[in-house]
Design an enzyme around this catalytic site. Structure first.
Site, PDB file in Angstrom:
ATOM      1  N   PHE A 171       0.845  -8.408  49.986  1.00 38.01           N
ATOM      2  CA  PHE A 171       1.980  -9.288  50.259  1.00 38.01           C
ATOM      3  C   PHE A 171       1.692 -10.068  51.530  1.00 38.01           C
ATOM      4  O   PHE A 171       1.441  -9.488  52.588  1.00 38.01           O
ATOM      5  CB  PHE A 171       3.272  -8.473  50.431  1.00 38.01           C
ATOM      6  CG  PHE A 171       4.498  -9.334  50.636  1.00 38.01           C
ATOM      7  CD1 PHE A 171       5.272  -9.722  49.565  1.00 38.01           C
ATOM      8  CD2 PHE A 171       4.857  -9.752  51.907  1.00 38.01           C
ATOM      9  CE1 PHE A 171       6.400 -10.525  49.746  1.00 38.01           C
ATOM     10  CE2 PHE A 171       5.977 -10.551  52.106  1.00 38.01           C
ATOM     11  CZ  PHE A 171       6.746 -10.936  51.023  1.00 38.01           C
ATOM     12  N   ASP A 263      -4.279  -9.487  57.686  1.00 36.94           N
ATOM     13  CA  ASP A 263      -2.859  -9.771  57.869  1.00 36.94           C
ATOM     14  C   ASP A 263      -2.232  -8.588  58.603  1.00 36.94           C
ATOM     15  O   ASP A 263      -2.044  -7.519  58.035  1.00 36.94           O
ATOM     16  CB  ASP A 263      -2.210  -9.975  56.490  1.00 36.94           C
ATOM     17  CG  ASP A 263      -0.708 -10.187  56.551  1.00 36.94           C
ATOM     18  OD1 ASP A 263      -0.090  -9.893  57.592  1.00 36.94           O
ATOM     19  OD2 ASP A 263      -0.145 -10.636  55.539  1.00 36.94           O
ATOM     20  N   LYS A 296       6.396 -10.476  63.232  1.00 42.18           N
ATOM     21  CA  LYS A 296       7.370  -9.385  63.323  1.00 42.18           C
ATOM     22  C   LYS A 296       7.578  -8.883  64.753  1.00 42.18           C
ATOM     23  O   LYS A 296       8.385  -9.424  65.489  1.00 42.18           O
ATOM     24  CB  LYS A 296       6.991  -8.260  62.370  1.00 42.18           C
ATOM     25  CG  LYS A 296       7.199  -8.645  60.893  1.00 42.18           C
ATOM     26  CD  LYS A 296       7.099  -7.475  59.971  1.00 42.18           C
ATOM     27  CE  LYS A 296       7.329  -7.857  58.514  1.00 42.18           C
ATOM     28  NZ  LYS A 296       8.725  -8.186  58.214  1.00 42.18           N
TER      29      LYS A 296
END
Length: 443
Positions: A171, A263, A296
């Protein structure tokens, strides 16, 4: 082995967390209004939150929750950390935004700090963004540019563009470019066609990855510009990759002059017990990526993300006008990021993530609840594997009993508390989870 203290708590009704009203009148009214003014992209909210302090949140009805999701691994410092609040207030009193025709001191200092904690080699550069999806968009564009400029001969020979390889169950975001590298069919199909020259390879299958690389040069099959992966596949149920697999992918990239994009949107900034997950030998096999994306937790709740390109000439491929964003790297976001990194370092929160994560995993498996089949993760990014597919019912039960967790798959709960979480907080969360019924309805 059963923990006798935990078992005693489960058998003692007075020790169980009290059931609260699922939805108070205040929340109900706000949610009714929410559904009349918002699109349904996020569904109906579970609660309407009002304020937080440390690892705890309160809703508009006054109910208190121990937050073991932290805004999906965003609120590194929990809520209302005084250092973070002071930094944001001070910068807001100076300037919140100046545009990228200009620089600001916080922006420059934060980029330098990120290069340092990443151990980036000389010549590495940072690009700031506003979110994880934007960070991955930048990485995809840089990989495409690399494929065009530095793999030009291979592209011409194949008569096809350079490819980006992503993994099944990965994802990377929901914007069109990031979605093109996100595997989940249900969120991809409504928006197809997506970016061309993106190929999915079975996660963990090194032979399949080698076959994809070896197909380069055949008529209509371009070279591999980059492989994009998460070291822990968060949305797939917090599933760490085998470090031997990651090392094998790195070797394939090296032998074919391809980039390795890691990622770290969810795993970065101390979340896994190191500043970045690639710095853990038990996740990366000791390899260094070519590009790292982050977001984040970097600004402690303020929207921010970015990309680190490791070394020249890769880091120098972006030239003025090739990529950009109005708000990216603004002084207010950068000040929040600097405060977040400073607190993490000065309060030893990277080490705390490692210690509290171990406590959490041990406690869950020792609490004696047969619903919990296994637990996995690193640092404070963890998942509870349930014996039955009842994760949504489990999440709602926990919420009604004062604990925020996330149903990340039908049979998996995700736990990602803030890095400031204490030993007592972990013990309280385990106590609540231990009392969870085993006969919850299936998803």
């Amino acid at each position: 082995m059963t923990n006798p203290d935990c078992t005693a708590k489960r058998e003692n009704d007075s020790a169980k967390p009290s059931t609260r009203t699922s939805l108070g009148s205040g929340s109900a009214e706000w949610i009714e209004l929410y559904n009349t003014v918002h699109t349904h992209a996020f569904g109906t909210p579970l609660r309407v939150m009002d304020h937080g302090k440390g690892a705890r949140l309160w809703d508009v009805d006054g109910n208190e929750y121990l937050d073991f999701l932290a805004g999906i691994a965003v609120n590194s410092l929990g809520y209302a950390h005084p250092r973070w609040v002071a930094a944001v207030n001070e910068q807001a009193g100076k300037t919140a935004h100046v545009s990228n025709y200009f620089a600001s001191v916080p922006q420059i200092e934060l980029a330098a700090r990120l290069l340092q904690i990443a151990g980036a080699p000389e010549g590495s550069l940072v690009y700031f963004a506003n979110s994880g999806a934007e960070s991955n968009e930048a990485a995809i564009k840089l990989a495409r540019l690399y494929g065009t400029k530095l793999l030009g001969a291979e592209r011409e020979q194949a008569g096809a563009p350079a490819r980006i390889i992503a993994l099944t169950h990965g994802f990377h975001g929901r914007t069109m470019g990031a979605l093109s590298t996100t595997w989940k069919p249900s969120i991809r199909h409504p928006f197809e066609p997506l970016l061309p020259a993106v190929e999915f390879v079975e996660c963990g299958d090194l032979a399949a990855m080698r076959e994809s690389f070896d197909s380069a040069g055949r008529p209509g099959v371009g070279p591999v510009a980059a492989v994009m992966l998460e070291l822990i596949q968060g949305e797939a149920g917090v599933r760490p990759l085998d470090p031997r697999y990651v090392k094998g992918v790195r070797e394939l990239c090296d032998s074919h002059r391809s980039l390795l994009i890691v990622d770290e949107v969810q795993t970065g900034i101390g979340r896994t017990g190191q500043w970045f997950a690639f710095q853990r030998e038990d996740l990366s096999g000791g390899v260094m990526p070519d590009i790292v994306t982050f977001a984040k937790g970097v600004a402690g709740g303020f929207p921010m993300g970015g990309m680190i390109a490791f070394g020249r000439p890769l880091a120098s491929l972006f030239t003025p006008g090739m990529h950009g964003s109005t708000f990216a790297g603004g002084p207010l976001a950068a000040a929040a990021g600097l405060a977040t990194l400073s607190v993490i370092e000065e309060e030893g929160l990277v080490g705390n993530a490692e210690q509290r994560g171990e406590q959490l995993r041990r406690g869950i498996m020792a609490c004696g609840n047969p619903l919990f089949a296994a637990v996995r993760g690193r640092g404070l990014l963890n998942a509870v594997q349930l014996a039955r597919p009842c994760a949504h019912a489990a999440m709602n039960w926990a919420l009604d009993h004062g604990l925020i967790v996330n149903a990340v798959a039908p049979d998996v709960l995700r736990l990602a508390p803030p890095l400031i979480v204490s030993e007592a907080d972990i013990a309280e969360a385990v106590s609540i989870l231990a009392a969870m019924p085993t006969d919850l309805s299936s998803d």
